[in-house]
Design a protein around this motif. Structure first.
Motif, PDB file in Angstrom:
ATOM      1  N   PHE A 199       0.825  -1.206   0.000  1.00  0.00           N
ATOM      2  CA  PHE A 199       0.000   0.000   0.000  1.00  0.00           C
ATOM      3  C   PHE A 199       0.865   1.263   0.000  1.00  0.00           C
ATOM      4  O   PHE A 199       0.344   2.373  -0.059  1.00  0.00           O
ATOM      5  CB  PHE A 199      -0.925   0.009   1.218  1.00  0.00           C
ATOM      6  CG  PHE A 199      -1.912  -1.124   1.205  1.00  0.00           C
ATOM      7  CD1 PHE A 199      -2.956  -1.147   0.281  1.00  0.00           C
ATOM      8  CD2 PHE A 199      -1.783  -2.187   2.082  1.00  0.00           C
ATOM      9  CE1 PHE A 199      -3.856  -2.200   0.255  1.00  0.00           C
ATOM     10  CE2 PHE A 199      -2.684  -3.239   2.059  1.00  0.00           C
ATOM     11  CZ  PHE A 199      -3.715  -3.252   1.138  1.00  0.00           C
ATOM     12  N   ASP A 213      -9.904  -3.658  -2.404  1.00  0.00           N
ATOM     13  CA  ASP A 213     -10.138  -3.870  -0.973  1.00  0.00           C
ATOM     14  C   ASP A 213     -11.251  -2.936  -0.505  1.00  0.00           C
ATOM     15  O   ASP A 213     -11.334  -1.773  -0.938  1.00  0.00           O
ATOM     16  CB  ASP A 213      -8.849  -3.558  -0.192  1.00  0.00           C
ATOM     17  CG  ASP A 213      -8.935  -4.042   1.241  1.00  0.00           C
ATOM     18  OD1 ASP A 213      -8.376  -5.116   1.537  1.00  0.00           O
ATOM     19  OD2 ASP A 213      -9.567  -3.355   2.071  1.00  0.00           O
ATOM     20  N   HIS A 224     -11.775  -5.532  12.917  1.00  0.00           N
ATOM     21  CA  HIS A 224     -10.765  -6.440  12.365  1.00  0.00           C
ATOM     22  C   HIS A 224      -9.374  -5.934  12.704  1.00  0.00           C
ATOM     23  O   HIS A 224      -9.202  -4.782  13.105  1.00  0.00           O
ATOM     24  CB  HIS A 224     -10.903  -6.528  10.838  1.00  0.00           C
ATOM     25  CG  HIS A 224     -10.624  -5.217  10.152  1.00  0.00           C
ATOM     26  ND1 HIS A 224     -11.571  -4.218  10.002  1.00  0.00           N
ATOM     27  CD2 HIS A 224      -9.479  -4.720   9.595  1.00  0.00           C
ATOM     28  CE1 HIS A 224     -11.036  -3.182   9.374  1.00  0.00           C
ATOM     29  NE2 HIS A 224      -9.757  -3.459   9.119  1.00  0.00           N
ATOM     30  N   THR A 225      -8.395  -6.803  12.525  1.00  0.00           N
ATOM     31  CA  THR A 225      -7.008  -6.340  12.509  1.00  0.00           C
ATOM     32  C   THR A 225      -6.545  -6.371  11.063  1.00  0.00           C
ATOM     33  O   THR A 225      -7.107  -7.095  10.242  1.00  0.00           O
ATOM     34  CB  THR A 225      -6.083  -7.212  13.394  1.00  0.00           C
ATOM     35  OG1 THR A 225      -6.115  -8.573  12.920  1.00  0.00           O
ATOM     36  CG2 THR A 225      -6.522  -7.170  14.842  1.00  0.00           C
ATOM     37  N   ASP A 226      -5.545  -5.559  10.739  1.00  0.00           N
ATOM     38  CA  ASP A 226      -5.062  -5.449   9.359  1.00  0.00           C
ATOM     39  C   ASP A 226      -3.891  -6.394   9.099  1.00  0.00           C
ATOM     40  O   ASP A 226      -3.221  -6.841  10.028  1.00  0.00           O
ATOM     41  CB  ASP A 226      -4.571  -4.018   9.094  1.00  0.00           C
ATOM     42  CG  ASP A 226      -5.649  -3.154   8.453  1.00  0.00           C
ATOM     43  OD1 ASP A 226      -6.830  -3.353   8.766  1.00  0.00           O
ATOM     44  OD2 ASP A 226      -5.288  -2.276   7.634  1.00  0.00           O
ATOM     45  N   TYR A 229      -2.856 -11.230   6.489  1.00  0.00           N
ATOM     46  CA  TYR A 229      -2.296 -12.059   5.400  1.00  0.00           C
ATOM     47  C   TYR A 229      -0.776 -11.956   5.320  1.00  0.00           C
ATOM     48  O   TYR A 229      -0.177 -12.386   4.347  1.00  0.00           O
ATOM     49  CB  TYR A 229      -2.929 -11.645   4.055  1.00  0.00           C
ATOM     50  CG  TYR A 229      -3.103 -10.148   3.933  1.00  0.00           C
ATOM     51  CD1 TYR A 229      -2.030  -9.319   3.666  1.00  0.00           C
ATOM     52  CD2 TYR A 229      -4.357  -9.565   4.174  1.00  0.00           C
ATOM     53  CE1 TYR A 229      -2.177  -7.950   3.605  1.00  0.00           C
ATOM     54  CE2 TYR A 229      -4.522  -8.183   4.110  1.00  0.00           C
ATOM     55  CZ  TYR A 229      -3.424  -7.380   3.821  1.00  0.00           C
ATOM     56  OH  TYR A 229      -3.567  -6.023   3.766  1.00  0.00           O
ATOM     57  N   GLN A 237      -0.901   0.422  13.430  1.00  0.00           N
ATOM     58  CA  GLN A 237      -1.585   1.111  12.331  1.00  0.00           C
ATOM     59  C   GLN A 237      -1.777   2.564  12.762  1.00  0.00           C
ATOM     60  O   GLN A 237      -2.215   2.835  13.881  1.00  0.00           O
ATOM     61  CB  GLN A 237      -2.928   0.435  12.095  1.00  0.00           C
ATOM     62  CG  GLN A 237      -3.922   1.231  11.290  1.00  0.00           C
ATOM     63  CD  GLN A 237      -4.319   0.518   9.998  1.00  0.00           C
ATOM     64  OE1 GLN A 237      -3.636   0.644   8.996  1.00  0.00           O
ATOM     65  NE2 GLN A 237      -5.399  -0.209  10.022  1.00  0.00           N
ATOM     66  N   ASN A 316      -9.741 -11.148  11.001  1.00  0.00           N
ATOM     67  CA  ASN A 316     -10.266 -10.371   9.881  1.00  0.00           C
ATOM     68  C   ASN A 316     -11.139 -11.291   9.052  1.00  0.00           C
ATOM     69  O   ASN A 316     -10.653 -12.099   8.257  1.00  0.00           O
ATOM     70  CB  ASN A 316      -9.114  -9.815   9.037  1.00  0.00           C
ATOM     71  CG  ASN A 316      -9.604  -8.793   8.033  1.00  0.00           C
ATOM     72  OD1 ASN A 316     -10.656  -8.971   7.421  1.00  0.00           O
ATOM     73  ND2 ASN A 316      -8.839  -7.735   7.846  1.00  0.00           N
ATOM     74  N   ASP A 319     -10.807 -11.041   5.141  1.00  0.00           N
ATOM     75  CA  ASP A 319      -9.554 -11.496   4.524  1.00  0.00           C
ATOM     76  C   ASP A 319      -9.206 -12.943   4.878  1.00  0.00           C
ATOM     77  O   ASP A 319      -8.222 -13.484   4.382  1.00  0.00           O
ATOM     78  CB  ASP A 319      -8.405 -10.570   4.931  1.00  0.00           C
ATOM     79  CG  ASP A 319      -8.584  -9.164   4.352  1.00  0.00           C
ATOM     80  OD1 ASP A 319      -9.412  -8.999   3.434  1.00  0.00           O
ATOM     81  OD2 ASP A 319      -7.906  -8.230   4.826  1.00  0.00           O
ATOM     82  N   TYR A 386       1.719   1.927   8.280  1.00  0.00           N
ATOM     83  CA  TYR A 386       1.926   0.796   9.179  1.00  0.00           C
ATOM     84  C   TYR A 386       3.304   0.961   9.790  1.00  0.00           C
ATOM     85  O   TYR A 386       4.198   1.560   9.188  1.00  0.00           O
ATOM     86  CB  TYR A 386       1.877  -0.522   8.406  1.00  0.00           C
ATOM     87  CG  TYR A 386       0.533  -0.877   7.833  1.00  0.00           C
ATOM     88  CD1 TYR A 386      -0.561  -1.089   8.674  1.00  0.00           C
ATOM     89  CD2 TYR A 386       0.366  -1.013   6.465  1.00  0.00           C
ATOM     90  CE1 TYR A 386      -1.788  -1.440   8.144  1.00  0.00           C
ATOM     91  CE2 TYR A 386      -0.863  -1.373   5.927  1.00  0.00           C
ATOM     92  CZ  TYR A 386      -1.939  -1.577   6.776  1.00  0.00           C
ATOM     93  OH  TYR A 386      -3.149  -1.925   6.256  1.00  0.00           O
TER      94      TYR A 386
HETATM   95  C1  LIG Z   1      -4.774   0.901   5.427  1.00  0.00           C
HETATM   96  N1  LIG Z   1      -4.851   0.784   4.001  1.00  0.00           N
HETATM   97  C2  LIG Z   1      -5.956   1.596   3.524  1.00  0.00           C
HETATM   98  C3  LIG Z   1      -3.613   1.265   3.394  1.00  0.00           C
HETATM   99  C4  LIG Z   1      -4.952  -0.584   3.581  1.00  0.00           C
HETATM  100  C5  LIG Z   1      -6.138  -1.297   4.027  1.00  0.00           C
HETATM  101  C6  LIG Z   1      -5.959  -2.782   3.886  1.00  0.00           C
HETATM  102  C7  LIG Z   1      -7.166  -3.470   4.289  1.00  0.00           C
HETATM  103  C8  LIG Z   1      -7.040  -4.951   4.309  1.00  0.00           C
HETATM  104  N2  LIG Z   1      -8.331  -5.556   4.137  1.00  0.00           N
HETATM  105  C9  LIG Z   1      -6.483  -5.377   5.644  1.00  0.00           C
HETATM  106  O1  LIG Z   1      -7.257  -5.530   6.565  1.00  0.00           O
HETATM  107  O2  LIG Z   1      -5.285  -5.578   5.775  1.00  0.00           O
END
Ligand SMILES: C[N+](C)(C)CCCC[C@H](N)C(=O)O
Ligand SMILES: O=C(O)CCC(=O)C(=O)O
Ligand SMILES: [Fe+2]
Length: 403
Positions: A199, A213, A224-226, A229, A237, A316, A319, A386
Motif C-alpha cells: 500500500f 479492498d 478487524h485487525t489489518d 495475510y 496502524q 479479519n 480477509d 503501518y
Molecule cells: C490501510 N490501508 C488503507 C492502506 C490498507 C487497508 C488494507 C485493508 C485490508 N483488508 C487489511 O485488513 O489488511
C-alpha cells in the motif's frame, strides 16, 4: 506484598487488573536459600519457592567476563564447548549469590534475585507486558490524556508518557498535529519505524475504489485487525483523517484482548483451540496497476507457551482464506469457538466509537486492538502508515518501561 502481585500473574485474571507499573520483587533482605543437587538439576529454594536449574544452563548463562559481555549482552562462551553432562564440583550460597565451581575451576556467580526472575519458574509467573484491558466504560473513565504534537516532538517525558499509554491500552492519540501527510510521518517516526507494504510507505486513501479492498469504498467495515495475510502482521496502524465533508465515517475500536480474556474465562477449551488452529488469510489484487497475492498463516490468538499470556490476535473475517488445515470435526469446534469470540467482540459495551478529525493522529496496536468503520457519505481522506512492533518496544525499553 510484591510476591502476591507476581503470583496472581500466574492466573490469567491479572490481565484484567489495572496494572500501572511493574513492581519488581523486593530482595533487599536476602531470604535464606537452600540447595539440593539432584541428578538432573539443581533445586534452589529461595524466598518460598523452588527453582529447578539445569546444569548445562547454569554454565551457559554464567555472567563472568569470559562468558558474557555485560555491555553488549552478548555471550562470549561457546555453548558447544560445554560438556552436556557437566556438574559443579562445589556449590554454595553467599551474600545473596549462588556460587558454583566447575571441573575446570571456572567460578560462576548468580544473584539469587536474577535467578528468581530468569528461571523458568520465575518467568511462568510474570508477564511480559502489563496491560489495562478495556471496554468502552473502562477506557472512558480512565481519562487517558492525549499527547500534543508540540510536546511529543520535543519532550522526552511526553514521549515516554505516550508510549506508556500506548502499551497499556493499545491505542494512543496525538492532537494538534498539522493536517498533512508530512507531519503524520514525522510524529509516526517518533514512535517507531514505518513498515512499507504494497500500500506504500505513507498512504492516503479515499473511497475511490482504487485498490481491490473494501477499505477503498464508503462501506461500513466490521472490527478487524489489518494485514492478517502477512506472516507477521504489522505491529501498529496509524490513522489521520485529513478531510471529511459528509456524514458517518466514525472509527470503531475494540480491545481484542479484553474479548479474548472473557472467552478464556467462559470457555477455556475454545480459547485454547483458537490458539492452536492455523488459519490462512489472503490479499489478492489482479488489476492493471497492482499484482499481489499475499498469504499469511497463524492462529487467531497467540499466547506465549510458558505463561499463556496473549500477545497477538489475528482477526479479519473478510480477509480470512480457506480453512483446510484441520479435519471436519475440528472445523465445527473452531466455528463454535470463533462465534463465541465474535459474540464477545460485538457486545456494544465493548465498542469505543470515535470520530477522527484533522489534527488527531491515532496509533493502534494492530496485534491487539481491532478497528472498524461506520459507512459514510461524501469525500473522506485518511492518511497513515503501518509500523513495526519491535521498534516501538525497543524505544519503550530504552526509556525504562517494562515490556
Ligand atoms: C490501510 N490501508 C488503507 C492502506 C490498507 C487497508 C488494507 C485493508 C485490508 N483488508 C487489511 O485488513 O489488511
Ligand atoms: O476508513 C477507515 O477509517 C478504516 C479503514 C480500514 O480498516 C483500513 O484502512 O485498514
Ligand atoms: Fe483496516
Amino acid at each position: 506484598m510484591h510476591r502476591s502481585l507476581l503470583l496472581r500473574a500466574s492466573k490469567h485474571a491479572q490481565l484484567f487488573q489495572r496494572v500501572k507499573t511493574h513492581v519488581p520483587r523486593a530482595y533487599k533482605n536476602h531470604a535464606a536459600a537452600t540447595l539440593n543437587l539432584l541428578d538432573d538439576c539443581l533445586a534452589l529454594n529461595y524466598d518460598g519457592s523452588t527453582m529447578h536449574l539445569n546444569y548445562v544452563w547454569l554454565r551457559d548463562h554464567c555472567r563472568s567476563e569470559s562468558s558474557f559481555n555485560a555491555i553488549t549482552h552478548q555471550r562470549n562462551l561457546d555453548t558447544a564447548s560445554i560438556d552436556l553432562s557437566i556438574r559443579p564440583t562445589s556449590t554454595s550460597v553467599e551474600d545473596g549469590q549462588l556460587l558454583l565451581e566447575w571441573p575446570d575451576s571456572h567460578v560462576t556467580r548468580y544473584d539469587l534475585s536474577w535467578l528468581a526472575v530468569n528461571s523458568y519458574e520465575g518467568q511462568r509467573k510474570s508477564i511480559e507486558q502489563p496491560r489495562v484491558l478495556w471496554n468502552s466504560d473502562i477506557y472512558k473513565s480512565a481519562n487517558v490524556p492525549p499527547s500534543k504534537w508540540e510536546k511529543i516532538m520535543n519532550c522526552k517525558d511526553e514521549h515516554k508518557k505516550f508510549l506508556q499509554n500506548y502499551l497499556l491500552y493499545g491505542i494512543a492519540f496525538v492532537e494538534d498535529v498539522p493536517a498533512t501527510v508530512e507531519a503524520t510521518e514525522e510524529v509516526s517516526r517518533k514512535v517507531s519505524l514505518i513498515r512499507e507494504t504494497m500500500f506504500g510507505r505513507m498512504w492516503t486513501f479515499t473511497s475511490d475504489n482504487s485498490r481491490g479492498d473494501t477499505a477503498y469504498t464508503q462501506s461500513a467495515l466490521d472490527r478487524h485487525t489489518d494485514t492478517t495475510y502477512f506472516h507477521e502482521p504489522c505491529g501498529i496502524q496509524v490513522f489521520h483523517c485529513l478531510k471529511h465533508e459528509g456524514t458517518g465515517g466514525r472509527t470503531l475500536l475494540v480491545d481484542g484482548f479484553y474479548a479474548a480474556e472473557k472467552l478464556r474465562q467462559s470457555s477455556p477449551e475454545h480459547f485454547e483451540l483458537l490458539t492452536q488452529i492455523p488459519i490462512k488469510h489472503e490479499n489478492v489484487e489482479h488489476t492493471d496497476n497492482h499484482l499481489n497475492h499475499m498469504r499469511g498463516i497463524g492462529p487467531v490468538l497467540q499466547v506465549y507457551p510458558w505463561n499463556k499470556e496473549l500477545y497477538m490476535i489475528r482477526y479479519n473475517n473478510s480477509d480470512r482464506s480457506v480453512i483446510n488445515t484441520i479435519p471436519h470435526h475440528v472445523v465445527q469446534s473452531w466455528y463454535v469457538a470463533h462465534r463465541e469470540l465474535t459474540t464477545e467482540m460485538r457486545r456494544p459495551q465493548n465498542e469505543l466509537w470515535v470520530k477522527l478529525k484533522p489534527g488527531t493522529v491515532l496509533f493502534i496496536d494492530n496485534w491487539r486492538v481491532m478497528h472498524g468503520r461506520e459507512s459514510f457519505t461524501g469525500h473522506r481522506q485518511v492518511c497513515g502508515c503501518y509500523m513495526t512492533r519491535d521498534d516501538v518496544l525497543s524505544a519503550a525499553r530504552v526509556l525504562g518501561l517494562q515490556v
